[in-house]
Design an enzyme around this catalytic site. Sequence first.
Site: not given
Length: 555
Positions: A77, A350, A421-422, A441-442
Site C-alpha cells: 500500500r 482498481t 483501503s477497501s 470497485g472502491g
Amino acid sequence: MFAGEEAERGWGIASAHPLATEAGREVLEAGGNAFDAAVAVSAALGVVEPYGSGLGGGGFWLLHEADGDRDVMVDGRERAPLAATRTMYQDEDGELIERASIDGPLAAGIPGLPAALVHIARDYGELPLARSLAPAIRLARDGYEIGEPYRTMARFRRDVLQRSPAAAETFLEDGEVPPAGYRLRQPELAATLERLADQGRSGFYDGPVAEKLVQGVRAAGGIWSRRDLRQYRVRERTPIRGQYRGMEIVSAAPPSSGGIALVEALNILAPYDLAAMDPAERVHLVTEAMRRAYHDRARYLGDTDYVDVPIDRLTDPDYAAGRRASIRSDRATPSADLPGVGAEQGGRDTTHFSVIGPAGNRVAATLSINWPFGSGFMPPGTGVVLNDEMDDFAAKPGEPNVYGLVQGEANAIEPGKRMLSSMSPTFLEYGDRVAVLGTPGGSRIISMVLLAALEFRAGGGPMAMAERPRFHHQYLPDVIESEPGAFDDSLRAALRERGHELAPQDDPWGDLQVVTDDGREVRGAADPRGIGAVARGIVLEGANGSRILKSIPSE
C-alpha cells in the site's frame, strides 16, 4: 488427461485483461510458480490497464504457500509523504480545497507496487524478476490496441490528463481520447520496468528514476522527497481469518478494511438461514449486516502501524451478536441511530486477479491507483502515472471522500502512514472447495466480495459468483444502491415498506475475478461486466520428469 502422461494438478488465472492473463500463463509455462505468475500479471495490468493500477500505485497480495499451508498478506500500500499534514487539503478556513486530494501530484502517496513485485519475486518466486517482468516490458515497448474500457476512462479523466504534458503525450492523441484500435506504446514505462528488472528496488526507489519522480512531482507542486522513496518498505501482515457456517475465510488485514468488515458482516449473518428466506428478508438482513460492518469501518479502522485497531474484538462472533441484536426483521435501522463516528472519519477503478498454481499455491491480489488514471499526473521521463490514494485518508472531520465514505480519527493523515483501503483479496474454503477472489470497485469492493462469498457457500460456481446481481450499503449515505435488474418491482416495494431508501444505479459495477479448485478441477470466471479472461489447464509430467502445461478451454 492425456495418454501416457499423468496430471499433477490443475492451474488457473483470472484477470481483468486478456493480455495480463496471457502474461501469467507465459510465466507459468516458463517454469514459474503462482507467485511468479502474480508478478507477471501485476506488472502487465499496470501496462494494459493504466487507468486502474501500475508502478505509480500499490496493492495487497494475499499469498497461500501450499508447502507448509501458510497464508500471508504482502502489503504494498502507498504511504503518505513525510511532509504530509492532517490539514493539507483544507484552506485557511478549514474547508476542503476542491479536488486537491484527487488531481495532480499533491494527491499522490509514495508507491508500493514496485517494491512488492521485487519482494514477491525474491522471497516466493522461482524465476528471476526479469523473466516475470518480460511480458509487461514487451507490452509497454511494442504496444497493444486499446479497447472501449480504456477510451471510457480516458474520456472521464481527459481534462486532468491534459494538464500533465507527459501524461497527455502518453495516454491521449493530440490532446484527445485516442480512437478505437489505437496502438498505445509506452517506451518510457518500458525503460522504467527494465531498470526495475535489472536493479531490483533501487531501480525505482533510487538512482535516475527516483530523481525524475521527485523532480517532476516537486516542480508541479507536490511534496515528495528522495527520503520518501528510500524509506518505503513492503510489510508482511497476518491475514484476517474467520468462519461462516463451516466456511473458512482468509482476507486482507489493515491497512485494508476488507477482511475485518467481511468477517464481521458474515458473523452477523451466521445464525440466519438465508436460503430459506424470501428475497426481501434476505436483502434486508444482508443490508443491515453491511450497514454495521461499514459503520465500524468508519469508527475504528486505519493503519495498525499508527493506531490501535481492535481486530480481535471486531472479528469476534460474540461482538457480532451484540451488533445483530439491534436488527429488526421488519424495519431498517436508520444509520443516524447508530453511535456517532466521532471527530474524523474515509477506486471507482482498481483491478484484481486470482491465481491457483500447479503446486497448489494461491494468490489473490487487488491493485490500485484509486481514481481512474490516479492523479492524472506523470513525472516527465518516467512513464509512471501517479496514484491519488491520499484521498483515501480522512481529509476533514465528517466529510466523505470521493467514494462517499465517511471515516474516523484512525484514518487521519500522518507522515509515512498508509491510508485505509477497501481492497479485499480473499480465499474461501468450504469442504473440498477453494475459491480465490476479489474485485475492484472502491467502497463497494467489500459488499461485492460478501455477496460472492455467500454464493460460494450456497454451492455456486465461479461464474455464479462473478455474475451475481449486486447491491450495496455502506452506512453513509443511508441508501441501498443496486445494479440494473438486481431488484424487481415487488422486491423494491417490500424493501421500501421496511423503511429502506433505494438508489438504483444506471450502470453495473465491479470486475470480480475468481478461480476455484474442488480437488478435481480448477475453474475460473472473469466478470462478464468487464473484458477479463481466464486461462486454465493441467500440468503433466513427462517420462523425463519435465513439466508440461496443458491449457483447457475456458468455460
